[in-house]
Design an enzyme around this catalytic site. Structure first.
Site, PDB file in Angstrom:
ATOM      1  N   ARG A  69       0.815  -1.226   0.000  1.00  0.00           N
ATOM      2  CA  ARG A  69       0.000   0.000   0.000  1.00  0.00           C
ATOM      3  C   ARG A  69       0.838   1.262   0.000  1.00  0.00           C
ATOM      4  O   ARG A  69       0.393   2.331  -0.389  1.00  0.00           O
ATOM      5  CB  ARG A  69      -0.927   0.022   1.214  1.00  0.00           C
ATOM      6  CG  ARG A  69      -1.893  -1.135   1.293  1.00  0.00           C
ATOM      7  CD  ARG A  69      -2.542  -1.198   2.665  1.00  0.00           C
ATOM      8  NE  ARG A  69      -1.532  -1.448   3.706  1.00  0.00           N
ATOM      9  CZ  ARG A  69      -1.804  -1.472   5.013  1.00  0.00           C
ATOM     10  NH1 ARG A  69      -3.028  -1.238   5.444  1.00  0.00           N
ATOM     11  NH2 ARG A  69      -0.834  -1.727   5.883  1.00  0.00           N
ATOM     12  N   GLU A  85       5.337   6.286  12.731  1.00  0.00           N
ATOM     13  CA  GLU A  85       5.002   7.164  13.849  1.00  0.00           C
ATOM     14  C   GLU A  85       5.940   8.363  13.796  1.00  0.00           C
ATOM     15  O   GLU A  85       7.153   8.201  13.799  1.00  0.00           O
ATOM     16  CB  GLU A  85       5.172   6.444  15.178  1.00  0.00           C
ATOM     17  CG  GLU A  85       4.188   5.311  15.415  1.00  0.00           C
ATOM     18  CD  GLU A  85       4.362   4.690  16.782  1.00  0.00           C
ATOM     19  OE1 GLU A  85       5.350   5.019  17.485  1.00  0.00           O
ATOM     20  OE2 GLU A  85       3.522   3.867  17.167  1.00  0.00           O
ATOM     21  N   GLN A 103      -0.717  25.625  18.959  1.00  0.00           N
ATOM     22  CA  GLN A 103      -0.894  26.273  17.657  1.00  0.00           C
ATOM     23  C   GLN A 103      -0.177  25.445  16.605  1.00  0.00           C
ATOM     24  O   GLN A 103       0.882  24.862  16.874  1.00  0.00           O
ATOM     25  CB  GLN A 103      -0.339  27.702  17.673  1.00  0.00           C
ATOM     26  CG  GLN A 103      -0.527  28.459  16.365  1.00  0.00           C
ATOM     27  CD  GLN A 103      -0.190  29.948  16.495  1.00  0.00           C
ATOM     28  OE1 GLN A 103      -0.449  30.564  17.513  1.00  0.00           O
ATOM     29  NE2 GLN A 103       0.393  30.507  15.451  1.00  0.00           N
ATOM     30  N   HIS A 149      14.373  32.819  13.191  1.00  0.00           N
ATOM     31  CA  HIS A 149      13.275  33.307  14.012  1.00  0.00           C
ATOM     32  C   HIS A 149      13.296  32.639  15.380  1.00  0.00           C
ATOM     33  O   HIS A 149      13.450  31.423  15.484  1.00  0.00           O
ATOM     34  CB  HIS A 149      11.927  33.011  13.340  1.00  0.00           C
ATOM     35  CG  HIS A 149      11.769  33.652  12.001  1.00  0.00           C
ATOM     36  ND1 HIS A 149      10.998  33.106  10.997  1.00  0.00           N
ATOM     37  CD2 HIS A 149      12.277  34.813  11.499  1.00  0.00           C
ATOM     38  CE1 HIS A 149      11.044  33.897   9.938  1.00  0.00           C
ATOM     39  NE2 HIS A 149      11.822  34.936  10.212  1.00  0.00           N
ATOM     40  N   HIS A 175      15.187  29.287  14.700  1.00  0.00           N
ATOM     41  CA  HIS A 175      14.948  28.345  13.609  1.00  0.00           C
ATOM     42  C   HIS A 175      14.996  29.067  12.272  1.00  0.00           C
ATOM     43  O   HIS A 175      14.552  30.211  12.131  1.00  0.00           O
ATOM     44  CB  HIS A 175      13.575  27.677  13.778  1.00  0.00           C
ATOM     45  CG  HIS A 175      13.220  26.747  12.673  1.00  0.00           C
ATOM     46  ND1 HIS A 175      12.340  27.100  11.649  1.00  0.00           N
ATOM     47  CD2 HIS A 175      13.638  25.488  12.397  1.00  0.00           C
ATOM     48  CE1 HIS A 175      12.240  26.079  10.815  1.00  0.00           C
ATOM     49  NE2 HIS A 175      12.997  25.096  11.233  1.00  0.00           N
ATOM     50  N   TYR A 196       4.684  23.312  11.515  1.00  0.00           N
ATOM     51  CA  TYR A 196       5.212  23.694  12.823  1.00  0.00           C
ATOM     52  C   TYR A 196       4.160  23.401  13.889  1.00  0.00           C
ATOM     53  O   TYR A 196       3.066  23.972  13.860  1.00  0.00           O
ATOM     54  CB  TYR A 196       5.517  25.191  12.901  1.00  0.00           C
ATOM     55  CG  TYR A 196       6.283  25.784  11.734  1.00  0.00           C
ATOM     56  CD1 TYR A 196       7.605  26.178  11.865  1.00  0.00           C
ATOM     57  CD2 TYR A 196       5.665  26.000  10.503  1.00  0.00           C
ATOM     58  CE1 TYR A 196       8.295  26.758  10.817  1.00  0.00           C
ATOM     59  CE2 TYR A 196       6.346  26.565   9.436  1.00  0.00           C
ATOM     60  CZ  TYR A 196       7.665  26.941   9.596  1.00  0.00           C
ATOM     61  OH  TYR A 196       8.346  27.508   8.552  1.00  0.00           O
TER      62      TYR A 196
END
Length: 204
Positions: free
Chosen positions: A23, A28, A47, A62, A119, A132
């Protein structure tokens, strides 16, 4: 699902082990229990963000002020990116250091970065999509921007200049300028935000 600490203290690389059959594949991406045990920090997702970028787009560096902070788990879900974590915590044993990860959608590799870390990434393909998972909701005015092309940091992007960048990223201060302006979190502030379990995490 091996999780390894990166060169940057409190940044971790998660490499899934896919299972394949007729398939396709299944894996995970991460488990909260294992991630919390290794990082010493409970990770609650408050978020979720996505960015879609053209090839040769450079986003970052950032970070987020403390408080409120914002730990992140970043994965590439389409295309490929050179993903970079930079330690922005003044006083940290790895302050100013960086580590890179090639993130490709097929690999499922993810990068976890704790409060106080910065990052950035370079999109290596057209239509690169990054996901994120964030521990806190974004608070306007709390983002920390550092110059991704700062020679003091010395990230080897190895892309085709000029990069596609936002005006804000292109005008971001260098690491030294950010320190002088008092824009960066301290290592003590970051550790205080991690919680009591951080002190009891497994020795490395």
């Amino acid at each position: 699902m091996p999780i390894e600490e990166m060169k940057i203290q409190d940044a971790f690389r998660i490499t899934p082990s896919p299972l394949s059959d007729n398939r396709g594949r299944f894996f995970e991406a991460w488990r909260i229990g294992e991630l919390t045990e290794l990082t010493g920090q409970p990770f609650t997702v408050r978020q979720v963000n996505f960015s879609v970028s053209r090839r040769n787009t450079l986003r970052g560096i950032h970070g987020t002020m403390l408080p409120p902070g914002q730990a992140k788990l970043v994965t590439c879900v389409r295309g490929a990116a050179l993903d970079v974590v930079v330690d922005l915590r003044v006083g940290s044993p790895t302050f100013g250091m960086f580590d890179t990860t090639l993130q490709e959608a097929d690999s499922g590799i993810g990068v976890y970065l704790a409060d106080g870390l910065g990052h950035a990434f370079l999109a290596l393909t057209e239509d690169t999509c990054m996901n994120y998972l964030c521990s806190e909701e974004y608070v306007p005015g709390t983002m920390v921007d550092i110059q991704a092309l700062d020679p003091e940091i010395g990230i080897p992007w190895n892309g085709s200049e000029p990069y596609i960048r936002s005006e804000k990223d292109a005008a971001a201060p260098s690491l030294s300028q950010a320190v002088a302006l008092g824009l960066l979190p301290t290592y003590q502030e970051a550790v205080a935000s991690y919680g009591d379990s951080y002190a009891n995490r497994p020795a490395r």
